[in-house]
Design a protein around this motif. Structure first.
Motif, mmCIF file in Angstrom:
data_model
loop_
_atom_site.group_PDB
_atom_site.id
_atom_site.type_symbol
_atom_site.label_atom_id
_atom_site.label_comp_id
_atom_site.label_asym_id
_atom_site.label_seq_id
_atom_site.Cartn_x
_atom_site.Cartn_y
_atom_site.Cartn_z
ATOM 1 N N UNK A 1 11.637 3.033 14.149
ATOM 2 C CA UNK A 1 11.111 3.369 12.827
ATOM 3 C C UNK A 1 9.586 3.352 12.856
ATOM 4 N N UNK A 2 9.024 2.416 13.588
ATOM 5 C CA UNK A 2 7.570 2.338 13.727
ATOM 6 C C UNK A 2 7.004 3.628 14.309
ATOM 7 N N UNK A 3 7.642 4.119 15.361
ATOM 8 C CA UNK A 3 7.193 5.375 15.973
ATOM 9 C C UNK A 3 7.398 6.562 15.033
ATOM 10 N N UNK A 4 8.569 6.625 14.408
ATOM 11 C CA UNK A 4 8.909 7.747 13.536
ATOM 12 C C UNK A 4 7.982 7.827 12.324
ATOM 13 N N UNK A 5 7.729 6.694 11.702
ATOM 14 C CA UNK A 5 6.938 6.664 10.470
ATOM 15 C C UNK A 5 5.450 6.414 10.727
ATOM 16 N N UNK B 1 0.817 -1.206 0.000
ATOM 17 C CA UNK B 1 0.000 0.000 0.000
ATOM 18 C C UNK B 1 0.853 1.260 0.000
ATOM 19 N N UNK B 2 2.164 1.101 -0.205
ATOM 20 C CA UNK B 2 3.106 2.213 -0.143
ATOM 21 C C UNK B 2 3.808 2.388 -1.481
ATOM 22 N N UNK B 3 4.326 3.577 -1.711
ATOM 23 C CA UNK B 3 5.118 3.814 -2.916
ATOM 24 C C UNK B 3 6.501 3.204 -2.742
ATOM 25 N N UNK B 4 7.177 2.977 -3.846
ATOM 26 C CA UNK B 4 8.530 2.428 -3.806
ATOM 27 C C UNK B 4 9.477 3.390 -3.079
ATOM 28 N N UNK B 5 9.296 4.685 -3.282
ATOM 29 C CA UNK B 5 10.157 5.676 -2.617
ATOM 30 C C UNK B 5 9.959 5.648 -1.100
ATOM 31 N N UNK B 6 8.707 5.510 -0.656
ATOM 32 C CA UNK B 6 8.442 5.455 0.780
ATOM 33 C C UNK B 6 9.060 4.191 1.374
ATOM 34 N N UNK B 7 8.907 3.063 0.684
ATOM 35 C CA UNK B 7 9.496 1.818 1.177
ATOM 36 C C UNK B 7 11.016 1.935 1.243
ATOM 37 N N UNK B 8 11.624 2.589 0.254
ATOM 38 C CA UNK B 8 13.077 2.791 0.266
ATOM 39 C C UNK B 8 13.494 3.632 1.467
ATOM 40 N N UNK B 9 12.700 4.644 1.793
ATOM 41 C CA UNK B 9 12.977 5.483 2.963
ATOM 42 C C UNK B 9 12.909 4.657 4.248
ATOM 43 N N UNK B 10 11.887 3.831 4.370
ATOM 44 C CA UNK B 10 11.752 2.983 5.556
ATOM 45 C C UNK B 10 12.944 2.038 5.670
ATOM 46 N N UNK B 11 13.343 1.431 4.562
ATOM 47 C CA UNK B 11 14.485 0.510 4.581
ATOM 48 C C UNK B 11 15.755 1.257 4.992
ATOM 49 N N UNK B 12 15.944 2.465 4.481
ATOM 50 C CA UNK B 12 17.119 3.269 4.882
ATOM 51 C C UNK B 12 17.103 3.546 6.381
ATOM 52 N N UNK C 1 3.352 -3.684 9.175
ATOM 53 C CA UNK C 1 3.623 -2.912 7.956
ATOM 54 C C UNK C 1 5.125 -2.870 7.682
ATOM 55 N N UNK C 2 5.904 -2.647 8.721
ATOM 56 C CA UNK C 2 7.358 -2.604 8.555
ATOM 57 C C UNK C 2 7.893 -3.982 8.172
ATOM 58 N N UNK C 3 7.350 -5.024 8.780
ATOM 59 C CA UNK C 3 7.770 -6.376 8.431
ATOM 60 C C UNK C 3 7.487 -6.669 6.955
ATOM 61 N N UNK C 4 6.332 -6.254 6.460
ATOM 62 C CA UNK C 4 6.007 -6.446 5.046
ATOM 63 C C UNK C 4 6.979 -5.716 4.135
ATOM 64 N N UNK C 5 7.332 -4.490 4.508
ATOM 65 C CA UNK C 5 8.303 -3.709 3.726
ATOM 66 C C UNK C 5 9.645 -4.421 3.714
ATOM 67 N N UNK C 6 10.077 -4.920 4.875
ATOM 68 C CA UNK C 6 11.356 -5.636 4.953
ATOM 69 C C UNK C 6 11.329 -6.903 4.099
#
Length: 72
Positions: free
Chosen positions: A28-32, A7-18, A38-43
């Motif tokens: 990261x959960x608190x910050x984003x 449900x996220x853009x590729x750029x947003x997922x890249x930011x989360x991974x960074x 959701x974070x586990x899915x991105x990872x």
């Protein structure tokens, strides 16, 4: 453009991974403002993409260090 399962853009997922490279999942959960799931899915998607980019390596030579060799 992100994967259809995300449900996220590729750029947003890249930011989360960074951010995950620098901080814990909780931070990261608190910050984003994302859930742990959701974070586990991105990872998981990031790892899947990284593994898909890997190429098989066929070594021509293999070295063996005799100090590591151990007999039982």
């Amino acid at each position: 453009m992100a994967e259809s399962s995300s449900g996220f853009t590729a750029m947003f997922e890249a930011l989360v991974v960074d951010w995950l490279k620098e901080a814990s999942i909780s931070a990261v959960s608190r910050l984003m403002r994302l859930s742990w799931n959701a974070i586990d899915g991105i990872m998981q998607r990031a790892v899947k993409r990284g593994l898909a980019r890997r190429t098989e390596i066929s070594p021509r030579r293999i070295g063996v260090d005799e100090t590591v060799f151990k007999t039982s």
